[in-house]
Design a protein around this motif. Sequence first.
Motif, PDB file in Angstrom:
ATOM      1  N   LEU A 192     -11.167   0.197  -5.433  1.00 26.65           N
ATOM      2  CA  LEU A 192     -10.400  -0.741  -6.257  1.00 26.65           C
ATOM      3  C   LEU A 192     -10.274  -0.262  -7.702  1.00 26.65           C
ATOM      4  O   LEU A 192      -9.207  -0.380  -8.314  1.00 26.65           O
ATOM      5  CB  LEU A 192     -11.068  -2.122  -6.222  1.00 26.65           C
ATOM      6  N   VAL A 216      -7.428   2.504  -8.131  1.00 24.54           N
ATOM      7  CA  VAL A 216      -6.015   2.213  -7.882  1.00 24.54           C
ATOM      8  C   VAL A 216      -5.178   2.247  -9.157  1.00 24.54           C
ATOM      9  O   VAL A 216      -4.086   2.845  -9.168  1.00 24.54           O
ATOM     10  CB  VAL A 216      -5.853   0.868  -7.146  1.00 24.54           C
ATOM     11  N   ASP A 260       1.713  -2.285  -5.281  1.00 24.11           N
ATOM     12  CA  ASP A 260       0.274  -2.530  -5.429  1.00 24.11           C
ATOM     13  C   ASP A 260      -0.124  -3.680  -4.505  1.00 24.11           C
ATOM     14  O   ASP A 260       0.314  -4.819  -4.680  1.00 24.11           O
ATOM     15  CB  ASP A 260      -0.043  -2.875  -6.886  1.00 24.11           C
ATOM     16  N   THR A 294      -3.341  -4.635  -3.961  1.00 18.88           N
ATOM     17  CA  THR A 294      -4.749  -4.961  -4.200  1.00 18.88           C
ATOM     18  C   THR A 294      -4.987  -6.403  -4.626  1.00 18.88           C
ATOM     19  O   THR A 294      -6.064  -6.942  -4.395  1.00 18.88           O
ATOM     20  CB  THR A 294      -5.352  -4.034  -5.269  1.00 18.88           C
ATOM     21  N   LYS A 295      -4.009  -7.027  -5.256  1.00 24.34           N
ATOM     22  CA  LYS A 295      -4.242  -8.364  -5.812  1.00 24.34           C
ATOM     23  C   LYS A 295      -3.233  -9.362  -5.267  1.00 24.34           C
ATOM     24  O   LYS A 295      -2.590 -10.098  -6.011  1.00 24.34           O
ATOM     25  CB  LYS A 295      -4.170  -8.315  -7.338  1.00 24.34           C
ATOM     26  N   ARG A 315       1.673  -9.551   0.180  1.00 19.48           N
ATOM     27  CA  ARG A 315       1.651  -8.128   0.509  1.00 19.48           C
ATOM     28  C   ARG A 315       2.818  -7.769   1.432  1.00 19.48           C
ATOM     29  O   ARG A 315       3.491  -6.752   1.231  1.00 19.48           O
ATOM     30  CB  ARG A 315       0.328  -7.768   1.181  1.00 19.48           C
ATOM     31  N   ILE A 362      -3.679   0.495  -1.929  1.00 19.76           N
ATOM     32  CA  ILE A 362      -4.574  -0.568  -1.490  1.00 19.76           C
ATOM     33  C   ILE A 362      -6.016  -0.075  -1.590  1.00 19.76           C
ATOM     34  O   ILE A 362      -6.275   1.127  -1.521  1.00 19.76           O
ATOM     35  CB  ILE A 362      -4.242  -1.001  -0.038  1.00 19.76           C
ATOM     36  N   ASN A 363      -6.938  -1.002  -1.768  1.00 20.01           N
ATOM     37  CA  ASN A 363      -8.355  -0.648  -1.829  1.00 20.01           C
ATOM     38  C   ASN A 363      -8.962  -0.689  -0.430  1.00 20.01           C
ATOM     39  O   ASN A 363      -8.424  -1.317   0.489  1.00 20.01           O
ATOM     40  CB  ASN A 363      -9.110  -1.586  -2.769  1.00 20.01           C
ATOM     41  N   SER A 383      -9.681  -3.970   1.535  1.00 14.94           N
ATOM     42  CA  SER A 383      -8.512  -4.723   2.015  1.00 14.94           C
ATOM     43  C   SER A 383      -7.875  -4.117   3.257  1.00 14.94           C
ATOM     44  O   SER A 383      -7.036  -4.765   3.880  1.00 14.94           O
ATOM     45  CB  SER A 383      -7.456  -4.821   0.902  1.00 14.94           C
TER      46      SER A 383
END
Length: 228
Positions: free
Chosen positions: A62, A65, A84, A86-87, A93, A112-113, A116
């Motif tokens: 994370l 990224v 992105d 990630t959030k 998404r 993406i992390n 996830s």
Amino acid sequence: MQEYIRAIPYKHQEIAFKEAISRKEFALLMEQGTGKTLVAIAVMGYRARSHGVSRILVVAPLSVVPFWKKELARYANFAHSVVDLTKSSEAERVSALRLGMKLENGPVIALINYESTWRFYKGLTDWAPQMIVCDESQKIKRYKAKQSKAMHYLGDNAIFKLILTGTPVTQSPLDVWSQYRFLNVRIFGDNFFRFRNRYAVLGGWQFKQVVAYKGLEELAAKAHMIAY
């Protein structure tokens, strides 16, 4: 390499790039500060222009990224869209991936992390990335972890794959199995226990503890078959 990046590469980066594009699956086992991210970006550009790759997934810790977003904006010398993941919620998404595809501005590069990947596994599977970049790949060294299994299965359906790490082995030589299970299952096979039995000596209670290692020259030689 230079036609895909806005920078003058070092000689070792040019060598790594040429080796990476010669195979569908490749490992950039380069120490921190040697520019493996720049090589990976150039490989992305090559795959997009030469093989029509339009969906690229970059998986990273994370905290890393945002670095990818900056490096792509700064160095990628090819049209692309960055998404992105990630959030966002799962619905957000999915919407972001669909919007990215509609832009039709070169490949969509989704970031993406690791945590996830298994939470959004179905969405990523449906999106079907053609290329996956696994940055800091030691993060999937634990073969039983959910994020490792998700990466294995995602990798099974991708055409092109890269792993990037300066520390493929952090605790044990056995760390490499899960990373290569994602990258190329033919190198070390699809069964961790067969791999462990080949390269580790078991002892201790009920002979279930690793007490030593064996065949490490062979292990390294196999890993380096598809690595720089």
